[in-house]
Design a protein around this motif. Structure first.
Motif, PDB file in Angstrom:
ATOM      1  N   LYS A 138      12.314  -6.970   7.897  1.00 26.82           N
ATOM      2  CA  LYS A 138      11.240  -7.966   7.867  1.00 26.82           C
ATOM      3  C   LYS A 138      10.095  -7.490   6.984  1.00 26.82           C
ATOM      4  O   LYS A 138       9.558  -8.252   6.177  1.00 26.82           O
ATOM      5  CB  LYS A 138      10.734  -8.261   9.283  1.00 26.82           C
ATOM      6  CG  LYS A 138       9.624  -9.295   9.302  1.00 26.82           C
ATOM      7  CD  LYS A 138       9.173  -9.635  10.706  1.00 26.82           C
ATOM      8  CE  LYS A 138       8.073 -10.690  10.658  1.00 26.82           C
ATOM      9  NZ  LYS A 138       7.577 -10.993  11.996  1.00 26.82           N
ATOM     10  N   ARG A 139       9.731  -6.244   7.110  1.00 23.04           N
ATOM     11  CA  ARG A 139       8.648  -5.688   6.295  1.00 23.04           C
ATOM     12  C   ARG A 139       9.030  -5.684   4.812  1.00 23.04           C
ATOM     13  O   ARG A 139       8.197  -5.977   3.949  1.00 23.04           O
ATOM     14  CB  ARG A 139       8.328  -4.276   6.782  1.00 23.04           C
ATOM     15  CG  ARG A 139       7.058  -3.743   6.241  1.00 23.04           C
ATOM     16  CD  ARG A 139       6.618  -2.533   7.036  1.00 23.04           C
ATOM     17  NE  ARG A 139       5.465  -1.945   6.384  1.00 23.04           N
ATOM     18  CZ  ARG A 139       5.179  -0.670   6.413  1.00 23.04           C
ATOM     19  NH1 ARG A 139       5.935   0.172   7.074  1.00 23.04           N
ATOM     20  NH2 ARG A 139       4.117  -0.218   5.792  1.00 23.04           N
ATOM     21  N   ILE A 140      10.274  -5.368   4.514  1.00 24.83           N
ATOM     22  CA  ILE A 140      10.747  -5.398   3.130  1.00 24.83           C
ATOM     23  C   ILE A 140      10.709  -6.831   2.595  1.00 24.83           C
ATOM     24  O   ILE A 140      10.297  -7.070   1.461  1.00 24.83           O
ATOM     25  CB  ILE A 140      12.150  -4.775   3.013  1.00 24.83           C
ATOM     26  CG1 ILE A 140      12.063  -3.267   3.316  1.00 24.83           C
ATOM     27  CG2 ILE A 140      12.745  -5.023   1.633  1.00 24.83           C
ATOM     28  CD1 ILE A 140      13.407  -2.594   3.488  1.00 24.83           C
ATOM     29  N   SER A 161       8.942   5.077   3.069  1.00 24.15           N
ATOM     30  CA  SER A 161       7.811   4.580   3.852  1.00 24.15           C
ATOM     31  C   SER A 161       8.076   3.300   4.627  1.00 24.15           C
ATOM     32  O   SER A 161       7.482   3.076   5.658  1.00 24.15           O
ATOM     33  CB  SER A 161       6.596   4.378   2.956  1.00 24.15           C
ATOM     34  OG  SER A 161       6.155   5.618   2.471  1.00 24.15           O
ATOM     35  N   LEU A 162       8.932   2.423   4.116  1.00 25.05           N
ATOM     36  CA  LEU A 162       9.193   1.169   4.839  1.00 25.05           C
ATOM     37  C   LEU A 162      10.356   1.309   5.811  1.00 25.05           C
ATOM     38  O   LEU A 162      10.639   0.393   6.571  1.00 25.05           O
ATOM     39  CB  LEU A 162       9.459   0.021   3.861  1.00 25.05           C
ATOM     40  CG  LEU A 162       8.286  -0.369   2.973  1.00 25.05           C
ATOM     41  CD1 LEU A 162       8.677  -1.519   2.061  1.00 25.05           C
ATOM     42  CD2 LEU A 162       7.064  -0.730   3.779  1.00 25.05           C
ATOM     43  N   GLY A 163      11.026   2.430   5.785  1.00 23.01           N
ATOM     44  CA  GLY A 163      12.134   2.648   6.695  1.00 23.01           C
ATOM     45  C   GLY A 163      13.208   1.590   6.542  1.00 23.01           C
ATOM     46  O   GLY A 163      13.496   1.144   5.438  1.00 23.01           O
ATOM     47  N   LEU A 203      15.877   0.218   0.600  1.00 23.08           N
ATOM     48  CA  LEU A 203      16.523   0.852   1.746  1.00 23.08           C
ATOM     49  C   LEU A 203      17.152   2.192   1.382  1.00 23.08           C
ATOM     50  O   LEU A 203      17.076   3.149   2.150  1.00 23.08           O
ATOM     51  CB  LEU A 203      17.584  -0.068   2.344  1.00 23.08           C
ATOM     52  CG  LEU A 203      17.057  -1.274   3.095  1.00 23.08           C
ATOM     53  CD1 LEU A 203      18.191  -2.233   3.435  1.00 23.08           C
ATOM     54  CD2 LEU A 203      16.325  -0.840   4.365  1.00 23.08           C
ATOM     55  N   ASP A 204      17.772   2.282   0.199  1.00 26.89           N
ATOM     56  CA  ASP A 204      18.457   3.516  -0.198  1.00 26.89           C
ATOM     57  C   ASP A 204      18.560   3.588  -1.718  1.00 26.89           C
ATOM     58  O   ASP A 204      19.585   3.215  -2.297  1.00 26.89           O
ATOM     59  CB  ASP A 204      19.848   3.567   0.434  1.00 26.89           C
ATOM     60  CG  ASP A 204      20.490   4.941   0.335  1.00 26.89           C
ATOM     61  OD1 ASP A 204      20.053   5.762  -0.504  1.00 26.89           O
ATOM     62  OD2 ASP A 204      21.438   5.200   1.099  1.00 26.89           O
ATOM     63  N   PRO A 205      17.489   4.065  -2.369  1.00 30.72           N
ATOM     64  CA  PRO A 205      17.491   4.098  -3.830  1.00 30.72           C
ATOM     65  C   PRO A 205      18.665   4.865  -4.422  1.00 30.72           C
ATOM     66  O   PRO A 205      19.303   4.406  -5.374  1.00 30.72           O
ATOM     67  CB  PRO A 205      16.169   4.785  -4.176  1.00 30.72           C
ATOM     68  CG  PRO A 205      15.302   4.614  -2.989  1.00 30.72           C
ATOM     69  CD  PRO A 205      16.233   4.555  -1.817  1.00 30.72           C
ATOM     70  N   GLY A 206      18.981   6.023  -3.872  1.00 30.01           N
ATOM     71  CA  GLY A 206      20.053   6.859  -4.407  1.00 30.01           C
ATOM     72  C   GLY A 206      21.438   6.267  -4.258  1.00 30.01           C
ATOM     73  O   GLY A 206      22.326   6.544  -5.062  1.00 30.01           O
ATOM     74  N   LYS A 207      21.621   5.455  -3.244  1.00 29.78           N
ATOM     75  CA  LYS A 207      22.916   4.791  -3.069  1.00 29.78           C
ATOM     76  C   LYS A 207      23.034   3.600  -4.016  1.00 29.78           C
ATOM     77  O   LYS A 207      24.109   3.328  -4.547  1.00 29.78           O
ATOM     78  CB  LYS A 207      23.081   4.321  -1.617  1.00 29.78           C
ATOM     79  CG  LYS A 207      24.414   3.657  -1.346  1.00 29.78           C
ATOM     80  CD  LYS A 207      24.537   3.257   0.109  1.00 29.78           C
ATOM     81  CE  LYS A 207      25.862   2.550   0.351  1.00 29.78           C
ATOM     82  NZ  LYS A 207      25.956   2.039   1.728  1.00 29.78           N
ATOM     83  N   THR A 208      21.934   2.908  -4.232  1.00 28.30           N
ATOM     84  CA  THR A 208      21.947   1.720  -5.081  1.00 28.30           C
ATOM     85  C   THR A 208      22.064   2.090  -6.556  1.00 28.30           C
ATOM     86  O   THR A 208      22.815   1.456  -7.300  1.00 28.30           O
ATOM     87  CB  THR A 208      20.683   0.882  -4.845  1.00 28.30           C
ATOM     88  OG1 THR A 208      20.584   0.603  -3.434  1.00 28.30           O
ATOM     89  CG2 THR A 208      20.730  -0.437  -5.604  1.00 28.30           C
ATOM     90  N   VAL A 209      21.336   3.123  -6.967  1.00 26.14           N
ATOM     91  CA  VAL A 209      21.402   3.615  -8.352  1.00 26.14           C
ATOM     92  C   VAL A 209      21.518   5.139  -8.275  1.00 26.14           C
ATOM     93  O   VAL A 209      20.509   5.849  -8.299  1.00 26.14           O
ATOM     94  CB  VAL A 209      20.156   3.203  -9.175  1.00 26.14           C
ATOM     95  CG1 VAL A 209      20.262   3.732 -10.602  1.00 26.14           C
ATOM     96  CG2 VAL A 209      19.980   1.695  -9.180  1.00 26.14           C
ATOM     97  N   ALA A 261       0.830  -1.207   0.000  1.00 22.58           N
ATOM     98  CA  ALA A 261       0.000   0.000   0.000  1.00 22.58           C
ATOM     99  C   ALA A 261       0.866   1.259   0.000  1.00 22.58           C
ATOM    100  O   ALA A 261       0.498   2.270  -0.604  1.00 22.58           O
ATOM    101  CB  ALA A 261      -0.950   0.001   1.191  1.00 22.58           C
ATOM    102  N   ALA A 262       2.039   1.202   0.631  1.00 22.12           N
ATOM    103  CA  ALA A 262       2.961   2.342   0.640  1.00 22.12           C
ATOM    104  C   ALA A 262       3.570   2.580  -0.741  1.00 22.12           C
ATOM    105  O   ALA A 262       4.031   3.677  -1.039  1.00 22.12           O
ATOM    106  CB  ALA A 262       4.073   2.109   1.668  1.00 22.12           C
ATOM    107  N   CYS A 263       3.551   1.574  -1.596  1.00 18.98           N
ATOM    108  CA  CYS A 263       4.127   1.659  -2.944  1.00 18.98           C
ATOM    109  C   CYS A 263       3.078   2.007  -3.989  1.00 18.98           C
ATOM    110  O   CYS A 263       3.406   2.481  -5.084  1.00 18.98           O
ATOM    111  CB  CYS A 263       4.755   0.321  -3.329  1.00 18.98           C
ATOM    112  SG  CYS A 263       5.863  -0.392  -2.105  1.00 18.98           S
ATOM    113  N   ALA A 264       1.812   1.729  -3.667  1.00 20.33           N
ATOM    114  CA  ALA A 264       0.729   1.774  -4.642  1.00 20.33           C
ATOM    115  C   ALA A 264       0.417   3.170  -5.177  1.00 20.33           C
ATOM    116  O   ALA A 264      -0.238   3.291  -6.210  1.00 20.33           O
ATOM    117  CB  ALA A 264      -0.530   1.137  -4.059  1.00 20.33           C
ATOM    118  N   SER A 265       0.891   4.213  -4.522  1.00 23.55           N
ATOM    119  CA  SER A 265       0.643   5.551  -5.067  1.00 23.55           C
ATOM    120  C   SER A 265       1.480   5.791  -6.323  1.00 23.55           C
ATOM    121  O   SER A 265       1.145   6.644  -7.136  1.00 23.55           O
ATOM    122  CB  SER A 265       0.916   6.630  -4.018  1.00 23.55           C
ATOM    123  OG  SER A 265       2.260   6.596  -3.627  1.00 23.55           O
TER     124      SER A 265
END
Length: 119
Positions: free
Chosen positions: A103-105, A97-99, A82-88, A25-29
């Motif tokens: 476990k949630r990821i 949103s998932l911090g 976890l860190d989009p800008g660091k990964t790409v 739901a945090a991704c669905a927007s």
């Protein structure tokens, strides 16, 4: 079980998949999954595991994502969430949103695993 450390996963439980659907739901927007999923503000995520990053034809990716050599695995997707800008570096994605809840990821990824590639 750590996805970041690359340990093998156990079979996804129904509870993990259900919790992952809630987490989505945090991704669905920005993202869609399911038979009618299309790219919008973000790319559709059907069949994301095993897919080359920046390859969904119905979304216009940043130059950084389109030219990345990433293939979405549990580990790379976890790192990206976890860190989009660091990964790409240079990606358009911003997500907090998932911090740092591994476990949630993992539950989110269990849910995404249930979404087959679009035909």
């Amino acid at each position: 079980m750590s996805l970041i450390m690359g340990h093998a996963r156990a079979a996804d439980s129904a509870a993990d998949i259900a919790a992952g659907k809630v987490a989505f739901a945090a991704c669905a927007s920005c993202h869609q999954v399911g038979p009618q999923a299309r790219g919008g503000f973000g790319p559709q995520l059907n069949g994301i595991l095993g897919r080359k990053a920046g390859s969904s034809p119905d979304y216009r990716y940043s130059a950084a994502m389109a030219s990345s050599k990433l293939v979405w695995t549990e580990a790379s997707l976890t790192a990206f969430i976890l860190d989009p800008g660091k990964t790409v570096p240079g990606t358009k994605m911003r997500f907090f949103s998932l911090g740092y809840d591994e476990k949630r990821i993992a539950q989110l990824i269990a849910y995404l695993r249930t979404q087959p590639p679009a035909n």
